[in-house]
Design an enzyme around this catalytic site. Structure first.
Site, PDB file in Angstrom:
ATOM      1  N   ALA A 152      60.051   1.276  87.733  1.00 45.70           N
ATOM      2  CA  ALA A 152      59.119   2.258  87.674  1.00 45.70           C
ATOM      3  C   ALA A 152      59.338   3.094  86.513  1.00 45.70           C
ATOM      4  O   ALA A 152      59.569   4.147  86.563  1.00 45.70           O
ATOM      5  CB  ALA A 152      59.454   2.935  88.824  1.00 45.70           C
ATOM      6  N   HIS A 193      47.663  36.902 105.058  1.00 47.84           N
ATOM      7  CA  HIS A 193      49.323  36.828 105.387  1.00 47.84           C
ATOM      8  C   HIS A 193      49.361  36.479 106.798  1.00 47.84           C
ATOM      9  O   HIS A 193      48.432  36.763 107.821  1.00 47.84           O
ATOM     10  CB  HIS A 193      49.654  38.518 105.567  1.00 47.84           C
TER      11      HIS A 193
END
Length: 460
Positions: free
Chosen positions: A267, A438
């Site tokens: 890779a 939140h």
């Protein structure tokens, strides 16, 4: 010779251009040696992220006891998972090919092709070859895994590339991944969670060393807990020995070590397919790495020829290639002069943890700037998730966003808050002071920008 208004070389991002041109009444030829959809659909981001999602689910089960959940992982049906993903993407590619063949303005050549002149292409047919000529040509010829010349033994020892690894139906007991970039990080995560013992041999001091150093170090620290890392070592040789693959690697100061496995995955990057398309015959100028050179309008050095996607090397992402395809429709198909822009360009590494980035790493920033950070554990949902990660904002003197980097769960999603803001012209203060839900995970983004802007909330 058969003549067309437009010849598109490559059926990945190129099929966007071909489809738009055909719908506007142009006669279009599409040449693609593999399946339509290109690397992304068939051998890249689409199958890899489908497979990685399975790895993420497995990891969630493995770590469930940390949250008081008694879960046991009895088995992972590796072959079934891979075969199901392969079947899904193959069906998608075949549907694309069917639509192309049914379009009365598109001639689809699913075969090898190559330039023989500036706007002339030769394709292989059952009867030999055929020449196609286009008034205009869009080259979207893609890229392929790079096999470095500096590694001895690649002609004698079987190895995997990402193309092979995504369709592997027998899980390696021990896998050696050579490389330290995003492909290495993603594939190492997938195979480790599937059950392989994974070693990574990378030449950089950290994984994904082109990313912001703080972000790369945080990801590397996480990988050290799951993988056998050999960083700062460049692979120099592959050898077969008693049914094993032996990787020899060397450090810059001459230290040598060997890493053994049942399979090895190279890779080590990607290379443009300019040689396969024989771009020299068309007179197309390329840079030292073989990428086709383009101007601000994606035009090449040859009149009437444009290049997009991996082969042009501007960015090697599917989302940037798709954006370039839109510009190619404007410039190559409609005859306009639209300058290419990449507003809010971001990217992500789908490892464990995820990493996402926009703009420049801190090492590339000059002049006066401010840096703000926020840990996942310092926001309520991040703490509840027991997430090890952080966000980092880099802000210029004028309040402009110079860079944003985030490591942790949902990083690939969180980065889009900043990407959208930058594309819309917002500065760092606007991001910092936008009211956030939140206790959403996005508070980690707001916290980093508040820290950089010096507006962190106080309280007892």
């Amino acid at each position: 010779m058969r003549e067309f208004d437009l010849v598109v070389l490559g059926g990945g991002t190129g099929n966007i251009v071909a489809s738009a041109a055909a719908d506007e009444g142009l006669d279009v030829a599409v040449v693609e040696r593999g399946r339509l959809g290109g690397t992304c659909l068939n051998r890249g981001c689409n199958p890899s992220k489908r497979l990685i999602h399975h790895a993420d689910v497995v990891q969630t089960v493995r770590e469930a006891d940390a949250f008081g959940v008694d879960a046991t992982l009895h088995d992972v049906a590796f072959a079934d998972i891979v075969e199901a993903v392969t079947e899904t993407v193959t069906e998608q590619a075949e549907r694309k090919a069917e639509r192309a063949r049914e379009h009365d303005r598109i001639a689809f050549y699913q075969t090898e092709g190559r330039f023989v002149d500036e706007r002339e292409v030769e394709v292989d047919t059952d009867d030999g070859t055929e020449r196609l000529a286009g008034d205009r040509v869009v080259l979207a010829g893609g890229s392929r895994p790079l096999v470095p010349d500096g590694i001895d033994g690649t002609d004698d020892v079987d190895f995997l590339t990402s193309d092979d690894a995504l369709r592997l139906t027998e899980l390696p007991g021990r896998l050696v991944v050579v490389g330290g970039g995003y492909v290495a990080a993603e594939m190492a995560h997938f195979f480790r969670q599937m059950g392989s013992d994974v070693s990574i041999v990378g030449s950089g001091a950290v994984l994904v060393d082109r990313e912001d150093r703080d972000a790369a170090e945080r990801l590397t620290e996480a990988y050290e807990r799951e993988h056998d890392l050999h960083l700062g070592y460049r692979a120099s040789e592959l050898a077969g020995e008693s049914g094993e693959v032996v990787v020899t690697a060397e450090s810059e100061d001459g230290d040598e070590r060997t890493v053994r496995g049942d399979d090895v995955l190279l890779a080590t990057g990607r290379q443009p397919n300019t040689d396969l398309w024989n771009v020299d015959a068309a007179g197309l100028e390329t840079d030292d790495e073989g990428f086709v050179e383009t101007d601000d309008y994606l035009a090449t050095s040859v009149e009437g020829v444009w290049a997009i996607g991996d082969i042009a090397g501007n960015y090697m992402f599917k989302h940037s290639g798709d954006k370039e395809a839109e510009y190619a429709v404007e410039n190559a198909v409609r005859g306009n002069r639209e300058r290419v822009e990449y507003p809010g360009m971001a990217h992500a590494v789908f490892g464990s943890p995820q990493l996402a980035s926009l703009g420049r790493p801190e090492s590339d920033v000059d002049g006066e700037y401010a840096v703000g950070t926020r840990e996942y554990e310092d926001v309520p949902l991040g703490s509840a998730m027991r997430a090890d990660g952080f966000a980092k904002a880099i802000v210029g003197e004028d309040g402009g966003v110079l860079g944003f980097h985030v490591v942790g769960p949902e990083a690939s999603t969180l980065v889009h808050e900043v990407s959208t803001a930058v594309a819309a012209g917002a500065d760092a203060e606007r991001i910092a002071e936008t009211i956030h839900v939140h206790p959403a995970l996005s508070e980690v983004v707001q916290g980093a920008f508040r820290d950089a802007c010096g507006t962190t909330q106080s309280g007892i």
